[in-house]
Scaffold this motif. Structure first.
Motif, mmCIF file in Angstrom:
data_model
loop_
_atom_site.group_PDB
_atom_site.id
_atom_site.type_symbol
_atom_site.label_atom_id
_atom_site.label_comp_id
_atom_site.label_asym_id
_atom_site.label_seq_id
_atom_site.Cartn_x
_atom_site.Cartn_y
_atom_site.Cartn_z
ATOM 1 N N PHE A 42 -5.385 4.161 67.986
ATOM 2 C CA PHE A 42 -4.858 5.060 66.949
ATOM 3 C C PHE A 42 -4.369 6.333 67.590
ATOM 4 C CE2 PHE A 42 -9.542 5.917 66.729
ATOM 5 C CZ PHE A 42 -9.532 7.235 67.168
ATOM 6 N N TRP A 43 -3.524 7.001 66.872
ATOM 7 C CA TRP A 43 -3.041 8.335 67.271
ATOM 8 C C TRP A 43 -2.968 9.147 65.986
ATOM 9 C CZ3 TRP A 43 2.735 9.645 68.409
ATOM 10 C CH2 TRP A 43 2.848 11.004 68.694
ATOM 11 N N LYS A 44 -3.880 10.067 65.869
ATOM 12 C CA LYS A 44 -3.994 10.837 64.630
ATOM 13 C C LYS A 44 -3.538 12.270 64.857
ATOM 14 C CE LYS A 44 -7.690 7.936 62.928
ATOM 15 N NZ LYS A 44 -9.079 7.825 62.400
ATOM 16 N N THR A 45 -2.697 12.731 63.979
ATOM 17 C CA THR A 45 -2.216 14.110 64.048
ATOM 18 C C THR A 45 -2.542 14.788 62.730
ATOM 19 O OG1 THR A 45 -0.391 13.392 65.462
ATOM 20 C CG2 THR A 45 -0.182 15.551 64.434
ATOM 21 N N HIS A 46 -3.177 15.923 62.829
ATOM 22 C CA HIS A 46 -3.556 16.668 61.630
ATOM 23 C C HIS A 46 -2.966 18.064 61.727
ATOM 24 C CE1 HIS A 46 -6.678 18.568 58.841
ATOM 25 N NE2 HIS A 46 -5.974 17.726 58.122
ATOM 26 N N VAL A 47 -2.137 18.405 60.753
ATOM 27 C CA VAL A 47 -1.442 19.692 60.776
ATOM 28 C C VAL A 47 -1.957 20.546 59.615
ATOM 29 C CG1 VAL A 47 0.814 20.822 60.774
ATOM 30 C CG2 VAL A 47 0.598 18.498 61.662
ATOM 31 N N VAL A 48 -2.346 21.767 59.933
ATOM 32 C CA VAL A 48 -2.784 22.702 58.898
ATOM 33 C C VAL A 48 -1.958 23.978 59.012
ATOM 34 C CG1 VAL A 48 -4.726 24.025 57.955
ATOM 35 C CG2 VAL A 48 -5.128 21.781 58.997
ATOM 36 N N ASP A 49 -1.237 24.308 57.941
ATOM 37 C CA ASP A 49 -0.503 25.571 57.917
ATOM 38 C C ASP A 49 -1.406 26.640 57.324
ATOM 39 O OD1 ASP A 49 1.698 24.392 58.993
ATOM 40 O OD2 ASP A 49 2.814 24.230 57.116
ATOM 41 N N THR A 50 -1.491 27.786 57.979
ATOM 42 C CA THR A 50 -2.380 28.836 57.468
ATOM 43 C C THR A 50 -1.645 30.179 57.451
ATOM 44 O OG1 THR A 50 -3.225 29.474 59.636
ATOM 45 C CG2 THR A 50 -4.383 27.693 58.498
ATOM 46 N N PHE A 51 -2.226 31.065 56.724
ATOM 47 C CA PHE A 51 -1.673 32.409 56.614
ATOM 48 C C PHE A 51 -2.844 33.381 56.545
ATOM 49 C CE2 PHE A 51 -0.315 36.008 53.929
ATOM 50 C CZ PHE A 51 0.758 36.446 54.682
ATOM 51 N N ASP A 52 -2.838 34.375 57.417
ATOM 52 C CA ASP A 52 -3.876 35.400 57.350
ATOM 53 C C ASP A 52 -3.275 36.737 57.756
ATOM 54 O OD1 ASP A 52 -3.637 35.380 60.117
ATOM 55 O OD2 ASP A 52 -5.378 34.079 60.410
ATOM 56 N N ASP A 53 -4.126 37.691 58.051
ATOM 57 C CA ASP A 53 -3.618 39.033 58.364
ATOM 58 C C ASP A 53 -2.696 39.038 59.577
ATOM 59 O OD1 ASP A 53 -5.044 39.872 56.290
ATOM 60 O OD2 ASP A 53 -6.731 40.687 57.438
ATOM 61 N N ALA A 54 -2.948 38.084 60.467
ATOM 62 C CA ALA A 54 -2.136 38.041 61.684
ATOM 63 C C ALA A 54 -0.792 37.359 61.458
ATOM 64 C CB ALA A 54 -2.907 37.315 62.788
ATOM 65 N N ILE A 59 -1.578 24.868 62.829
ATOM 66 C CA ILE A 59 -2.605 24.345 63.736
ATOM 67 C C ILE A 59 -2.481 22.819 63.757
ATOM 68 C CG2 ILE A 59 -5.076 24.202 64.202
ATOM 69 C CD1 ILE A 59 -5.295 26.847 62.530
ATOM 70 N N VAL A 60 -2.158 22.311 64.905
ATOM 71 C CA VAL A 60 -1.865 20.877 65.029
ATOM 72 C C VAL A 60 -2.925 20.242 65.920
ATOM 73 C CG1 VAL A 60 -0.120 19.167 65.652
ATOM 74 C CG2 VAL A 60 0.597 21.440 64.893
ATOM 75 N N SER A 61 -3.678 19.326 65.351
ATOM 76 C CA SER A 61 -4.719 18.654 66.128
ATOM 77 C C SER A 61 -4.316 17.209 66.387
ATOM 78 C CB SER A 61 -6.047 18.672 65.364
ATOM 79 O OG SER A 61 -6.419 19.995 65.088
ATOM 80 N N HIS A 62 -4.527 16.783 67.614
ATOM 81 C CA HIS A 62 -4.202 15.404 67.997
ATOM 82 C C HIS A 62 -5.467 14.683 68.451
ATOM 83 C CE1 HIS A 62 0.215 15.905 68.153
ATOM 84 N NE2 HIS A 62 -0.079 17.137 68.503
#
Lengths: 641, 665
Positions: A42-54, A59-62
């Motif tokens: 398997f090849w799993k990619t998990h992408v999380v878009d975030t927004f904070d003060d910075a 964030i892309v995890s493989h």
């Protein structure tokens, strides 16, 4: 070098190894493709878009798990390299382990994961993380995971590649977008069959049995040969033409002030077109002037502009600066054309080597080639002021037959860009055949259209005219001796390249005890088949249509005459390819003339479905056979059979 | 190969990393303006040497080393290249390599001179700094700084200068006067401190003399032709002019780097570096005993251990090179634990495992890919780039690469890195080369054995049925041994599908479009043989010539992996590989056709080759038999007229046609 800080952070949600099942170790051959030495389970990619003060970040995890089947597969994964650009992103949570059939695991410590500068230039740095999993051997499983945090970015307009060098049993991509009130995220597979589901705020796409990337002749170009997943935010309303109209309107608003000609631009354009006799003449002069005056930005200059968030320059500024992006050059050409009274529009085209444009998708990245449309009495003509060589209206080949948006003052028009059929290879030979079978004489080659660009690019990269000539003539034999090679570029727009050389081919024709067996098509006769493999994984795609015209004049040895043989029949695989060969003579001077004309591709035949491969291969094989046709020359005393 | 893995994410707004790197390498912004030229460059700008059809020419290449008694060395390099035609533009670039940790790159500048008034200076901000570690390297201290002209039309002169401070490991240097381009002036300059003398060797022998300019020792050559590239070269060293220099002192306490008086000293130093890297651990012992279990014959044990070590993956770690770590293998236990290593790591692991089962072995540094590289007059570890192993061989063991009288007695050579070369064989480019047996007491330079031609044998049998339309249907059987096997095995190890594609490609290049099926490969790497069987169909092989004639080449398949020099002249030595080929092709003819002409018989032999080819006709079939045999040897260029007939005959035998005519009904 180890950057400890990178690995000090605790693992995130992805920071666990998934349990292995006994089935992961069953079988001693890959499932997706039995020819592969390794296969990803398997090849799993998990992408999380975030927004904070910075700010925003993605964030892309493989996580990839690979089963090794052969020694070659083991060597392939003996060392792994992951690259990223410093300051634009960073890597973290890197974990690597090897699991053997007996259940024993060998996990690398952070000290065994190395990071170093791969390339540093102009204040920019690309880094490489490398690691060597332990004891990788046939039968073992290698798995590793990492997270890349990309600054100032969300998953808008991104393309996720779904194929690796090796086959993958399950490719799984999940994207958690930012919760926005007016927009939502869309995910669209391209060049691969897959369904997308929405599960608890995430968009998920699982694809089984994804083959590895394969290299084939005339494969679709660039990203069009790969399975892709597009991800982009779009308005909550159903996208469609009105979105593009609004987009074009906004673009027009921003372009108008930039493309308004000032006196300098007007004077520059007027000076160029002064004395021009026709629309085409004027257009040609302006495009040529633009090409010669504006050089492309270097990578460093481009990055500097992005880094300093500089506004796009006006046409006048670009002209004064003498350099600019593709869009800057187009804006200048727009302003020049308008300055001398032409109607001109900005055109945004898709590239046939990139993500295709679809009106129902709000994927801006697909329209990434700016062009200019100029109205003539017959209609719109299109030009690229950035191309270095070729006729003024010769578009980049990747734009020919592509879909484009033409942006007017108050309207949006979708156009299909024209396909030129002026790419030509003309080869002319004036050769003498000796009684020993040696061919010797002069050859001239003219290249036009996209072949001109191809040649100029190839020479500047490969740097060897001799090998380029061999490539153009498809004359691979080491026995070919080339001397007095000369090349020149012809035409004000560098539209043609002309090459001339003296060639000698010792022993080209076969001399028997009573005959000479001659292949009159000379260079074509020894060309290996275009399509060697009997199987095919991808469609056949031609970059552009072209014509090859060969004329070979061969003076036969005086004591020989044609004993037997004739030109082959025509080959026709319309509309993809046709070939005809004609023979004349020999005349009273013993000169035999062979003329061959071959047409490949066409406006409606740039791409052929994989299912039709055998038809195409058969046609090309037939051509290969015909190109090797033989004439038997007998000594005059032998007489005709 | 490596598991190179980009992130898989391509951002529309940012290029992929690899694209970015390529873009960065190509992007060479320059500071336009009339920058000052260095004084050394200006006199050379007018020079346009006559160099025939070269695309560019080096006007100058110079390295100046200033060595100090405490070891620090300053290295200054200067160069200038003139672009002569559009193809020469790519030479308008320079790179300087340095070793992180021991070298300090003090400056690196370049000038692009398109005309006297058009000078562009490139400096640190324009340079690209890259890691030089290859795809199989995990970490590397070796880096390169690159400067390149953005564009360099014909006439442009690109000049550069770099300065590096080094802490050299060795008091030895080499300099190649021959380059890929012609060189108008090439200089190597050495400045040694008081109390040191230079010992220099040049090749071709005595071609370059030293002269003294003040404190500078200068070796200089003018008008050096470009490197000659010809088929069947053993490497590049036989065709270049080069210089090797060592510094020596008799005064104690002074040093500019390690000195070697003899090959014994190099061997002792190499042995010392590796001495503590074979310490036995329980894991090593367990593995050695496991591999040797049940094997009484010591060479069978060695073969089992060798196969195990060859099976480990190749991964190199290039750290501490400036301190000599490039010559020291990693500890055997560590390599076993990791399951990977480079050549010296693998050789050392094998040595450790052999020691546990009671067999004596030594590391053997060699130069891979050029058997002419290592020169006896210059004892220097700089001459090696690879490491194999020598194993003490019992008298009863007779086969394979055995050195009967090495300083350590009778030894057997083995390359534990190359997984395609069987135990009992040796890679072709190592055979006959000079190598070092690394032993602290009796180590010395030895010439590695050369295996006879019969050790690299190919037997090919092809049977085909020719059809009336020129198509054919056939069967191929091929048995490869020795280095012929190694080439095929390496291709086969990349995967069955890729191997079949290669087979199709080879057959199609000979016969025209071909379908290959029923491929069966029997690889026996332990015995050094590989057997290939395949069925193939070619729709259009023989050419119809008019209505009643057909012609084809009975040799069918071109020789595989056989370099064929075709030029009538030769400038460099000819490295003949030892090869034995036996080929038989049986072609059954279609009904109604009869032979009109057969190729003439060929029979040629000399002291280094034989070639025989004969085509016979027996009723409904033709049988083509061909065999050739070359003795492994390196012949001087002036022997080319003696061997050229062999290649001409071989080519002729492959091209000569059969003519068939239709029987009159």
């Amino acid at each position: 070098m180890l950057v400890g800080l990178l690995f000090a952070a605790p693992a995130n949600a992805q920071g666990e190894w998934e349990p292995l099942s006994p089935s992961d170790f069953t079988g001693d051959k890959p499932v997706v493709s039995d020819a592969s030495g390794a296969e990803a389970l398997f090849w799993k990619t998990h992408v999380v878009d975030t927004f904070d003060d910075a700010g925003i970040k993605s964030i892309v995890s493989h996580y990839i798990r690979v089963r090794i089947f052969t020694a070659a597969g083991a060597q392939h994964f003996a060392q792994v390299r992951i690259e990223y650009q410093k300051r634009a992103s960073y890597l973290s949570d890197i974990a690597v382990r090897t699991v053997n059939r007996d259940g024993s695991t060998l996990e690398l410590s952070p000290r065994e994961i190395h990071e170093d500068v791969a390339v540093r230039v102009g204040g920019h740095e690309w880094r490489a993380v490398t690691f060597a999993p332990r004891q990788v051997q046939p039968g073992s499983i290698v798995e590793y995971r990492w997270t890349e945090t990309i600054f100032d970015a969300i998953s808008h307009g991104i393309v996720i590649e779904l194929q690796l060098e090796i086959p993958v049993r399950l490719v799984s991509v999940a994207i958690r977008p930012l919760p926005l009130s007016d927009d939502h995220m869309s995910v669209m597979p391209m060049n691969i069959g897959a369904a997308v589901n929405s599960v608890r705020g995430e968009l998920r796409c699982d694809i089984e049995s994804v083959p590895g990337i394969v290299d084939e002749p005339y494969a679709p170009l660039g990203l069009r040969s790969r399975g892709l997943l597009l991800a982009f935010y779009e308005p909550n309303e159903v996208p469609g033409r009105h979105f593009w109209t609004a987009y074009a309107g906004e673009l027009q608003q921003s372009i108008v002030p930039l493309a308004t000609p000032d006196a300098g631009v007007r004077d520059f354009a007027a000076g160029l077109v002064r004395g021009a006799g026709s629309f085409a003449d004027s257009a040609s002069r302006m495009v040529r002037g633009c090409r010669r005056t504006i050089r492309p930005l270097t990578e460093g200059e481009l990055r500097s502009r992005i880094r300093h968030q500089l506004k796009p320059p006006t046409a006048a500024m670009t002209l004064a600066d003498g350099r600019g992006t593709d869009l800057d050059a187009c804006v200048l050409l727009l302003a020049m054309a308008r300055g001398v009274g032409f109607e001109a529009r900005l055109v945004l085209s898709e590239s046939r080597a990139d993500v295709p444009f679809r009106e129902d998708l709000w994927f801006l990245g697909s329209l990434n080639v700016p062009l200019v449309a100029l109205r003539s009495a017959e209609g719109w003509r299109f030009a690229s002021p950035r191309e270095r060589h070729g006729d003024w209206d010769l578009l980049p080949w990747a734009c020919e037959s592509a879909t484009a948006l033409m942006i007017g003052n108050d309207a949006l028009e979708t156009v299909q860009l024209p396909v030129t059929v002026r790419s030509r290879i003309e080869r002319y030979a004036d050769l003498s055949l000796s009684a020993e079978g040696t061919l010797e004489g002069e050859i001239r080659v003219r290249l036009g259209g996209h072949w001109t660009r191809d040649w100029l690019d190839h020479v500047s990269i490969a740097g060897d005219m001799d090998s380029t000539l061999r490539r153009i003539c498809r004359w691979p034999t080491a026995a070919l001796e080339i001397s007095h090679l000369a090349a020149r570029i012809e035409g004000e727009d560098s539209s043609w390249v002309a090459l001339a050389a003296h060639v000698r081919l010792p022993g080209f024709a076969q001399v028997t005890s009573s005959r000479i067996l001659l292949e009159p098509l000379a260079w074509n006769a020894r060309t290996p088949p275009v399509f060697e493999s009997t199987s095919r994984r991808q469609p056949v795609s031609f970059a552009f249509p072209w014509v090859v015209l060969d004329t070979l004049r061969i003076r036969l040895p005086g004591e020989f005459q044609v004993e037997s043989g004739q030109a082959p029949d025509d080959v026709a695989a319309d509309p993809v390819m046709t070939e005809s060969v004609r023979l004349q003579g020999p005349d009273q001077d013993h000169v035999l003339v062979a003329v061959r004309e071959q047409r490949i591709g066409g406006p409606d035949a740039m791409r052929v479905a994989r299912g039709a491969y055998s038809v195409i291969k058969d046609a090309f094989d037939e051509v290969a056979k015909h190109d090797r046709f033989v004439l038997s020359l007998g000594r005059a005393a032998v007489g005709k059979r | 190969m490596s598991g190179r893995f980009s992130t898989g994410v391509v951002r529309a707004a940012r290029s992929t990393l690899s694209c970015g790197i390529v873009g960065a390498l190509l992007a060479v912004p320059g500071t336009a303006g009339a920058d000052h030229l260095p004084a050394w460059l200006e006199p050379r700008l007018a020079s346009v040497p006559d160099v025939g059809d070269a695309h560019a020419v080096y006007l100058l290449r110079e390295r100046r080393l200033v060595s100090r008694a405490h070891g620090a060395t300053s290295v200054r390099e200067r160069g200038a290249v003139r672009v002569l035609d559009p193809s020469g533009s790519r030479w308008a670039a320079a790179s300087v390599s340095y070793c992180r940790g021991t070298d300090a790159l003090r400056s690196f500048r370049a000038w692009v001179v398109k005309s006297p008034g058009d000078v562009e200076q490139l400096g640190e901000h324009d340079a690209t700094d890259v890691s030089v570690g290859g795809p199989l390297t995990l970490e590397s201290d070796v880096r390169a700084r690159v400067l390149a002209a953005r564009d360099a039309p014909p006439g442009t002169v690109f000049a550069w200068e770099s300065e590096i401070d080094q802490d050299p490991l060795l008091a030895q240097w080499e300099w190649s006067f021959t380059q890929e381009l012609p060189v108008a002036r090439s200089r190597f300059v050495l400045v040694l401190p008081e109390g040191f003398v230079a010992d220099a060797h040049a090749w071709p022998a005595d071609s370059i003399r030293v002269r003294r300019e003040g404190s500078d020792l200068v070796w200089e050559r003018r008008d050096v032709p470009a490197r000659t590239v010809e088929p069947l070269q053993s490497g590049t060293y036989a065709a270049r002019e080069w210089l090797a220099v060592s510094a020596h002192t008799t005064q104690s306490g002074l040093s500019v780097g390690r000195e070697f008086e003899s090959w014994h000293a190099v061997a002792a130093w190499s042995a010392d570096l590796a001495a503590h890297q074979i310490e036995t651990t329980p894991e090593l012992r367990e593995r050695a005993l496991q591999l040797a279990r049940g094997l009484e014959n010591p060479m069978e044990r060695a073969a089992a251990i060798g196969r195990f070590v060859q099976g480990l993956n190749y991964v190199a770690v290039e750290l501490g090179l400036g301190r000599g770590e490039g010559y020291r293998p990693r500890a055997a236990a560590e390599v076993l634990r990791a399951g990977y290593g480079d050549c010296k790591d693998k050789a050392n692991l094998m040595r450790a495992l052999l020691a546990i089962v009671g067999q004596e072995a030594w590391l053997v540094p060699v130069f891979s890919s050029d058997r002419e590289r290592v020169r006896e007059p210059w004892p220097s570890p700089l001459q090696f780039n690879h490491c194999i192993i020598a194993i003490r061989a019992p008298e009863a063991f007779r086969s394979g690469p055995i050195l009967e009288s090495s300083p350590l007695g009778r030894v057997f050579l083995f390359d534990p890195t190359d997984p395609a070369t069987a135990f009992g064989d040796l890679p072709r480019d190592e055979q006959g080369s000079l190598a070092l047996i690394a032993d602290a007491v009796r180590g010395d330079l030895v010439r590695l054995p050369t295996l006879p031609a019969e050790a690299n044998q190919v037997t090919r049998n092809v049977r085909v049925a020719l059809r009336d339309d020129g198509g054919l249907d056939g069967r191929l059987e091929e048995l490869c041994q020795g280095q012929a096997e190694a080439v095929q095995y390496a291709a086969y190890a990349r995967g069955a599908a890729a191997y079949q594609r290669g087979l199709e490609s080879w057959i199609a290049a000979s016969l025209g479009p071909t379908k290959v099926d029923s491929v069966a490969v029997l690889a026996r790497p332990e015995s050094g043989t590989i057997e290939v069987r395949a069925h193939f169909t070619t729709p259009a092989f023989a050419q119809r010539v008019g209505e009643a004639m057909m012609t084809f080449r009975p040799a069918l398949l071109t020789p595989r992996d056989q370099e064929m020099p075709e030029d009538s002249t030769r400038r460099t030595p000819i490295a003949l590989p030892g090869t034995a080929m036996h080929e038989s092709v049986e072609i059954s003819l279609p009904a109604g056709w009869t032979v009109d002409e057969l190729p003439p018989k060929i029979s040629l032999r000399s002291d280094v080759y034989t070639v025989e080819a004969e085509c016979t006709n027996a009723s409904d079939r033709i049988v083509f038999r061909r065999s050739w045999h070359t003795q492994p040897c390196v012949l001087p260029a002036d022997r080319y007229p003696d061997v050229h007939p062999f290649f001409a005959a071989l080519a002729r035998s492959g091209q000569a046609p059969v003519v068939l005519v239709q029987r009159v009904r």
